[in-house]
Design an enzyme around this catalytic site. Sequence first.
Site, PDB file in Angstrom:
ATOM      1  N   ARG B 319      44.711 -19.915  -0.508  1.00  0.00           N
ATOM      2  CA  ARG B 319      44.231 -19.500  -1.829  1.00  0.00           C
ATOM      3  C   ARG B 319      44.589 -18.040  -2.097  1.00  0.00           C
ATOM      4  O   ARG B 319      44.878 -17.658  -3.234  1.00  0.00           O
ATOM      5  CB  ARG B 319      42.730 -19.740  -1.976  1.00  0.00           C
ATOM      6  CG  ARG B 319      42.213 -19.514  -3.391  1.00  0.00           C
ATOM      7  CD  ARG B 319      40.782 -20.014  -3.587  1.00  0.00           C
ATOM      8  NE  ARG B 319      40.709 -21.437  -3.896  1.00  0.00           N
ATOM      9  CZ  ARG B 319      40.733 -21.949  -5.136  1.00  0.00           C
ATOM     10  NH1 ARG B 319      40.837 -21.154  -6.184  1.00  0.00           N
ATOM     11  NH2 ARG B 319      40.660 -23.242  -5.332  1.00  0.00           N
ATOM     12  N   GLU B 721      33.051 -18.548  -9.014  1.00  0.00           N
ATOM     13  CA  GLU B 721      33.844 -17.542  -8.326  1.00  0.00           C
ATOM     14  C   GLU B 721      34.624 -16.587  -9.227  1.00  0.00           C
ATOM     15  O   GLU B 721      34.706 -15.396  -8.922  1.00  0.00           O
ATOM     16  CB  GLU B 721      34.839 -18.240  -7.383  1.00  0.00           C
ATOM     17  CG  GLU B 721      34.163 -18.981  -6.256  1.00  0.00           C
ATOM     18  CD  GLU B 721      35.118 -19.894  -5.534  1.00  0.00           C
ATOM     19  OE1 GLU B 721      35.534 -20.903  -6.123  1.00  0.00           O
ATOM     20  OE2 GLU B 721      35.484 -19.584  -4.389  1.00  0.00           O
TER      21      GLU B 721
END
Lengths: 529, 771
Positions: B319, B721
Site C-alpha cells: 500500500r 483512513e
Amino acid sequence: MPSDQPPFSPLRFVQRGAIVAVERVAPDRTLLALLREDLGQPAVKEGCNSGDCGACSVVLAQARGDGLRWRSVNSCLRLAHSIDGSALWTAADLAADPLLDLGGAELHPAQQALLEQHGSQCGFCTPGFVMSLFAQYQNRVAAGQAVSREAAQADLSGNLCRCTGYRPILDAAQSMARLPPARVDQAALLALLGQVAPAAKTPPSAGPATDRPEGAQPRHYLAPTDLAGLLQARARWPEARLVAGATDLGLSITQGLQSHERLIDLMRVEELARIEHQPGWLGIGAAVTLESAFAALLRQWPQLIDFAQRFAGLPVRQSGTLAGNIANGSPIGDSMPLLIALGAQLRLLRWDQGSQAPAERRLALEDFYTGYRRHRLGADELIAAVEIPCPERPAGSDWTRAYKVSKRVEDDISTVCLALSLQLEGGRVLAAAIGVGGVAATPVRARRTETVLIGQPWSPATVQQAMTTLAAEFEPLSDLRASAGYRRLVLGRLLWRSWLESQGSALPHASGLQALEPISPRTETESRL
Amino acid sequence: MNIPIPPASGACGQSLPHESARAHVTGQARFIDDLPELAGTLHAAPILSPLAHGRLLGLDSAAALALPGVVGLVLAADIPGARLLPTSARDEPVLAQDELLYAGQVIGLAVATDRETARRAARLVQIQAEPLPALLSARAAHAAGHYVAPPVHLVRGDVAAALARAPHRLAGQFESGAQEHFYLEGQVAYAQPQEQGQWLVHSSSQHPGEVQHCIASALGLGNHEVQVVCRRLGGGFGGKETQASQIAVWATLAAHKFGRPVKLRLDRKDDFLITGKRHAFSFDWQAGFDDQGRLLALELTELADCGFSADLSVPVCDRAVFHSDNAYFLEHVAIHSWRCRTHKQSSTAFRGFGGPQGMLAIETVMGEIARRLGLDPLEVRRVNLYGTQERNVTPYGMVLEDNILAPLIDRLAHRARYLERRAAIAQWNAANPVIKRGLALTPVKFGISFTATSLNQAGALVHVYTDGSVLLNHGGTEMGQGLHTKVAQIVAQALGLPLPCVRVSASDTARVPNASATAASSGTDLNGRAAQLAAFQIRERLARFVAEQDGCAASEVRFEQAQVVSPQARRNWQEVVAKAYSARIQLWSDGYYRTPKIHYDPRTLSGRPFYYFAYGAACSEVALDTLTGESRVLAVDILHDVGRSINPALDIGQIEGGFVQGMGWLTSEELVWDAQGRLLTHGPSSYKIPSAGDLPAEFRIELWPEANREDNVFGSKAVGEPPFMLAISVWEALRDAVAQARGDGQPVRLDAPATPERLLRAIGGLDAPAG
C-alpha cells in the site's frame, strides 16, 4: 481520641446521596482499584494507570468553609484512604444522584453537551471527560462564568482522547452553559459530609486500617489531623512513606508494584494547608496543592502564567503538592528551578522528644539535594512549608521568568527548564539567581552563569557571554527526550529569549508560541459550487 | 460529472448521535474489562524478553510461584496445538522458545487469582538468556540482507534515461518514525471455558474471525468450537487487527491449562513493549523535473522496519508503494520496496496502512522541487496532478475514473485564501526574527478496498421480530468510528424505519462467519452493503405480501416513516410484520456483498486494486519557534470527499480525529529505542499523543458535495483512513517554516516526527555554536 475508637476505622465517603463505608482497605489501595475491583463500579476506566490520560477521572467535593471545593482527580494514582470524608462522583452517578437536580433532564449538561456535540467515539475516555466537564461545570458554569476555549483547554488538559481530535469535546465544554442548569443540593451534601468527617484526631497509636488477617503485620494508613500527631507519627515510623497528593507515590504502586505497609498522609493537617502572604515572603504549606501554590505565586509574579499552565495536567496539579514535588526530587521536576531562582527556603520540622514539641530548621532549596532523588531531609523530618522571599523592589527592577521546553506543550515532562530572577538597576544586573532543570542529577543553580551576569550591563554582549558559560556549566545527558547537545543549546537560547522579552515591544513575539494567532482571515460565506 | 446530493430523508444522511453515545456519557457502555467476572476467574500477566535478540536458556520461576495467589505459569510447552500463529508467513511463535526475537516478546504468562499478583509474579520470573547481535533499524537490516518477505519493484518507463534528460535533478533521504496506536482501552481478552471443550472468548479485536482462527489453531480445535465476541473496542486504529489475536490466544491457553476463566488485560507499559506499531520507513529518492516543477522521473527506495515477523508488512508495504504517487502522475518511475526484518516489535496495521509513508515521500519531493525552483509548492503540486483524460493512469496500471483533485484543490485554496495568506506569512517572516510561520496545502488520494482482493466480502443478518423491532448483526466491529450507527442507519433507511427501531448486536463469530477485519476503511462499504441487501430481501418479501393483498405490483409498495404504503392502502409497519409472520413469511435474512470490479496481481503489482478513491486536501498554517524548535499548528482548513455522507457528524469526526492523529505522527509522537533495542518510551508520560491544547485555534472542515461515482452504499465513500494523511500538510508547512527560517533556498532535511530538536537541527541551529 477517645479510647473506644474502633481499631479498624472504615473508609467513608458520600456517593449518590448516601454514605459508603468500606472496611479493611489496604493503605496502598488506589481509588481506581477500590472503585473498579472492590466496589464494582466499571464506569471508571483504566487507560494508563499512571495519571497521564484521565480516563479514570472522578470528581471529589470537600467541605471548605461554608461551601464546597470541586476537583477532578486521577483515581489511578489517588490513594483510596485519601478520599475519606469527601463526596465522590463517577460518570455513572450524575444521572442517578438524588442530590443533583437535573431539572427534569435525563442527563447532566456535561453529558448532554458531549452527546449533542458528538464528543464520544469509542467512548473509553468519555467517562473521564464527563468528570472533568462536571468539575468545570461546578467551578465555572454554576458560578456564572462563561467557558472560553482557553478555559476549556486548561480544564481538559489532563484528559487524552485518541479518536475525536478534541474539537467536539471543547465545543461541548463551551456549550454546557446553554443547556438547562443542573444544581447540586449543597446543604444536603454538606450535612452528609459532616457525618463522614474523619475523627478530629488520629494519634499514631491508634487507627490502623488493615486488610491482613489476625496475627499478620498490621498495615496502616495514618492521617493525623494535627501537626504534633503528624510529627510524632513520622518520628515513630521513620520508614513509613509520607504521602500528600500521591501523584508520584501512586506510580510506585501502579507501575513499580511496590507495597507500602504504612503510609502517613499529611493532607489533613490544617497548619500545613495554609498559604501565608507575609511582608517580604510567601509561605506555602506542605498540604497546599500545586494549583493553589501556583495561584499564590502568580499573584506575586503574574508573568509566570504560561509556565504554571505547562506544569502537568490539571488533575495532577489539583492533587499533587509543591512540597511533594520538592521532596520527590526529580531532576526534571518543574517547580524547583523556579523556586531556586526565587531563593526559596524549606521549613523542616521534626518532633523533639526531649521538649515534646516540634523542632524546626531551615534550609535553602538549592542546598537540599545531594544526588539523584536524594536530599538532606532527616528520617524523622518533613517539609512543613516552602518559604519564598518576595522583597520589595523598585518598579521594573525585578526580572523573573521561567521557561520550559518539552515535546508537547501540555502535560509533558521538561526537556529543559530554566528560571531566572534578576535584579536590574540602571541597565545593569545587580543580582542574579538562575535555576535549571533537566541538565543534572538534581535541579541546580547556575552559579557560574550568574557570576557572568552580575555587575554587568543587561546587554546582548553580556547575555551571549552568559549563554556560553551556561552551555558549559552542566553535563546534561542524552535520553528519550533530547540529546545533550540540544539541552545545552536550548538552555542558552532560553536565556537569550529572556533578554529579548525584556526589550518589550521593540522585539515583539520573542516570547515564543503561546499567544500567537493564526494569520488566516475568517472566510465569509461563499457561494456553493 | 457532479452528482448533486439530494436532501436527506429517512435515517441516512442525518447527523445522528453515535448509537452508544448515551451509554458512553453515562459510563454504562461496557468494555471487556467491565464485564462481570465469572466465579473463579484468574488473571494472567505476560513474562517479557529482556533482550532484543538472544538465546533463551531457561527460566527460574521459584520466586514467582511462591507468591501467594499464583496458580502457575504458561509456557510454550503448554500449547496443545500449533506453536506458531497461523499467519501466512508462519514466522511468529505463540510464546517464545529457544530464540528471543525482540525486547518485550512474550515468553510465557504468570497466572494468579488477581491481576496485581499476576503482574508481580511475571516480574519475579528470572530469565536466563544469552544476547545475540540485534538489528535495530531498517537500514541496518537492509545492509545485512535481513527481510520478512522479498522486495517489490514497481517500474514504469525508463527512469535512468528520464533522469539523465531532466533539466533539474534532486536527491534526498529521510526517515519517518514508528507510531504507537495508543488506543485508550489497552489490549484485553477474557476466555471462558464452555461445555464439551468449547470456548467463548471476549476479545477487543478488529478481527474476531482471526482471533477465533488463532485460538482454534493453538488449542488444536476446529473453528466451530471457538466463539469470539466483541461488543465494542475502546479504540483500535489498526492496533487490534492482528495484535489482538495473541492476547486472546494467551488468555485461552491459560484458561485451558487451569480449567478456569482467565482474563488478560495488558498493563499500558506491557502493551507498548509487546504490540506492534506503525512501520518506520527510511526513504532514498532521486527526482528529475523541468522548469515548471513537473516531475519527469522518480526513483524511490522505501525501506520498511517490519520488526521481528512479517505480520501485515507485505500488504502494508504494497500500500505504501500504491500511494507513493499520491495525487501525481509519475511518468517514469521506479519504486523499490524492501521489507526489512529487525529485532523489534512486529510493525503492524495502523490507520492508513502504509499509505501515509508513501504519500509522505512524494509530498516531501514536491516541497523540495518547489524550493529548488523558487516556485510556490502548490503550483508545483498542481502541474503534477493526475489528469482526467490523459496522464490518468497510475504506475500500477489503474485508470483514474473519479478524479476530482483539481477542482477540490482549487476550491480549498480559494476558501483557505491560500495566496493571500502566503503573502501575509512572507511579510510576517520578514518582520519577525524569532517566530517563523509556514503554510502548505497538500492533497490526498487514497485507494479504497483491501489490496488482498479476497478480503473484500462481508455478511450480515437482519432479524425482524414480530413486534416490528429489528436486530442487526454484521461482521464488522465497532471501535468508535460509528460503524454500527451507520449500518443501522442503512437498514433503517431500507425498511423505512426510524433509527431507534434498529439495534446492532455485538460482533460475534457465531452469527456472521469468516468476516474480514474491520480495516482498510471498508467497514461501512462492505458491512453496510451486506446489511442493506439483507434488509432489501425482507422488504421485498413484505412488499410481495402486501402487493398480493392489494392487487398491485410489489415494486409499487413503498416503506417510509414506519409505514408500508401501496397505491391502495397505508399500513403500520408493525401491523404488516405481524400479519406476515402469521402468513409464514420469513422475517429475517442474511445479506452478502463482495466488491465488484477489483482485481490485482500481487507479483506484478498491476491491476485495479481499488474500487474507487477517496480524495481530500488540507491547508495548514504553523508557527515555529526558531530559538527552541518548538512548533504549533495554528489553523487548518480541510475539504474532504466522503461521497454522499451517511452521517455527516460521524464523518467529520473521522476527518478531525484522523487529522489530529496524523499530526501526532508527524510532530510529537516519538518512539525511542535504546542501543540495546529496548523501547524507552512506553507510556503516556514519555510518548506524547496530541492533547486538547494542540488543537489548532482554527479548524474548518468542509465535505465535498458529490456522491461516489461508483455504486457504493448510499453513494457514500469510506472515511476511516484517508483524513489521516491530510496531516501531511502540517509536515510540509513545518518544512516551509524551516526553509523560511534558513532563507538559503537549500533542501530541508527533516525526519518525522518533527520534534523540537529535529526542527532546530533542520534550521541549522544545533550545528551553530551556542550564542
